[in-house]
Design a protein around this motif. Structure first.
Motif, PDB file in Angstrom:
ATOM      1  N   ALA A 105       0.827  -1.205   0.000  1.00  0.00           N
ATOM      2  CA  ALA A 105       0.000   0.000   0.000  1.00  0.00           C
ATOM      3  C   ALA A 105       0.863   1.258   0.000  1.00  0.00           C
ATOM      4  CB  ALA A 105      -0.926  -0.011   1.214  1.00  0.00           C
ATOM      5  N   GLU A 106       1.928   1.246   0.777  1.00  0.00           N
ATOM      6  CA  GLU A 106       2.825   2.402   0.812  1.00  0.00           C
ATOM      7  C   GLU A 106       3.440   2.648  -0.566  1.00  0.00           C
ATOM      8  OE1 GLU A 106       5.175   3.001   4.706  1.00  0.00           O
ATOM      9  OE2 GLU A 106       4.938   0.828   4.523  1.00  0.00           O
ATOM     10  N   ARG A 129       2.219   1.794  -3.493  1.00  0.00           N
ATOM     11  CA  ARG A 129       1.172   2.307  -4.393  1.00  0.00           C
ATOM     12  C   ARG A 129       0.882   3.781  -4.142  1.00  0.00           C
ATOM     13  NH1 ARG A 129      -1.767  -2.308  -2.728  1.00  0.00           N
ATOM     14  NH2 ARG A 129      -3.126  -0.948  -1.496  1.00  0.00           N
ATOM     15  N   ASN A 130       0.934   4.169  -2.873  1.00  0.00           N
ATOM     16  CA  ASN A 130       0.453   5.487  -2.489  1.00  0.00           C
ATOM     17  C   ASN A 130       1.509   6.589  -2.524  1.00  0.00           C
ATOM     18  OD1 ASN A 130      -2.201   4.702  -2.050  1.00  0.00           O
ATOM     19  ND2 ASN A 130      -1.784   4.023   0.040  1.00  0.00           N
ATOM     20  N   SER A 176      -2.040   4.716   4.411  1.00  0.00           N
ATOM     21  CA  SER A 176      -1.752   3.363   3.928  1.00  0.00           C
ATOM     22  C   SER A 176      -2.146   2.325   4.970  1.00  0.00           C
ATOM     23  CB  SER A 176      -0.266   3.229   3.586  1.00  0.00           C
ATOM     24  OG  SER A 176       0.075   4.034   2.481  1.00  0.00           O
ATOM     25  N   GLU A 235      -5.950   2.065   4.753  1.00  0.00           N
ATOM     26  CA  GLU A 235      -6.300   1.335   3.529  1.00  0.00           C
ATOM     27  C   GLU A 235      -6.052  -0.161   3.703  1.00  0.00           C
ATOM     28  OE1 GLU A 235      -4.363   1.094  -0.878  1.00  0.00           O
ATOM     29  OE2 GLU A 235      -4.932   3.099  -0.176  1.00  0.00           O
ATOM     30  N   THR A 236      -4.926  -0.512   4.307  1.00  0.00           N
ATOM     31  CA  THR A 236      -4.601  -1.920   4.534  1.00  0.00           C
ATOM     32  C   THR A 236      -5.594  -2.555   5.500  1.00  0.00           C
ATOM     33  OG1 THR A 236      -2.257  -1.454   4.172  1.00  0.00           O
ATOM     34  CG2 THR A 236      -2.800  -3.503   5.303  1.00  0.00           C
TER      35      THR A 236
END
Length: 230
Positions: A47-48, A50-51, A65, A68-69
């Motif tokens: 996630a990190e 991607r973000n 992140s 989101e996770t």
């Protein structure tokens, strides 16, 4: 030859990554009923990655992140109380004290009479400004640059503004990916100062054998290194 010294901030001048690791440990404990710690850490790192283009570097992107996770691994069933815990943890991170790494103040004070010294750091603007102010080091530097990313072009621009160009500058930091490799690609020297904790996304292969690459154990070794290059 060298007239400008640039220093990374987080985990070069003061501790930073340790607070991310502690928060991640708390995060895995919060979601222990939904995912194993190793799996959760992998999902968080994904996630990190991607973000980064959405939120950039720093605590705010890290917290978003985590949220989101949490939503993903619980299949949209994450309790509101867990979201509150994540937010509380982020507030603690944003208020943590600044603890200088060994030899930092003495080294910078010893070098400032002989070189232009600047901080080049990336991350959330307000958080970086807070840490720089709390460090008590700001008055020792001739300039401070807070950027969204560290690239060869960014380094060239900074060294043109604050010194005599990249060829007469040296970048010192703990991140091979952000502090050393792009600085060398810009034409400056790159000095790696390893830190015991380095974020996975900051790893890169060392430019071993490059004539402008050096590595020292801590900042206390920088004056001696500079003496050998005169």
């Amino acid at each position: 030859m060298i007239t400008t010294l640039a220093f990374d901030a987080d985990d070069t001048l003061w501790h930073n990554e340790r607070f991310y690791r502690l928060t991640e440990e708390s995060f895995t404990a919060m979601l222990a009923d939904y995912a194993e710690p190793d799996h959760l850490s992998e999902r968080l790192l994904e996630a990190e990655r991607r973000n980064l283009k959405r939120y950039g570097y720093g605590i705010k992107g890290f917290v978003l992140s985590m949220i989101e996770t949490a939503v993903e691994v619980t299949e949209n069933r994450v309790p509101a109380a867990t979201i509150r815990q994540i937010l509380d943890a982020s507030h603690d991170m944003l208020e943590h004290p600044v603890e200088l790494l060994p030899h930092v103040r003495d080294t910078v004070e010893a070098l400032t009479p002989h070189y232009r010294t600047i901080i080049v750091t990336k991350g959330d603007l307000m958080d970086q400004e807070r840490k720089i102010a709390a460090s008590g080091l700001a008055e020792l530097f001739d300039g401070i640059e807070i950027v969204s990313e560290k690239t060869p072009d960014i380094y060239r621009s900074i060294f043109d503004r604050h010194g005599d160009g990249a060829e007469r500058a040296m970048m010192v930091g703990n991140s091979m990916r952000s502090d050393v490799v792009p600085a060398i690609e810009a034409g400056s020297w790159g000095v790696h100062v390893p830190h015991g904790l380095t974020w996975a996304l900051e790893h890169a292969e060392a430019p071993a054998g490059h004539p402008r690459f050096r590595e020292i154990g801590d900042l206390g070794g920088l004056p001696g290194l500079l003496d050998t290059l005169r």
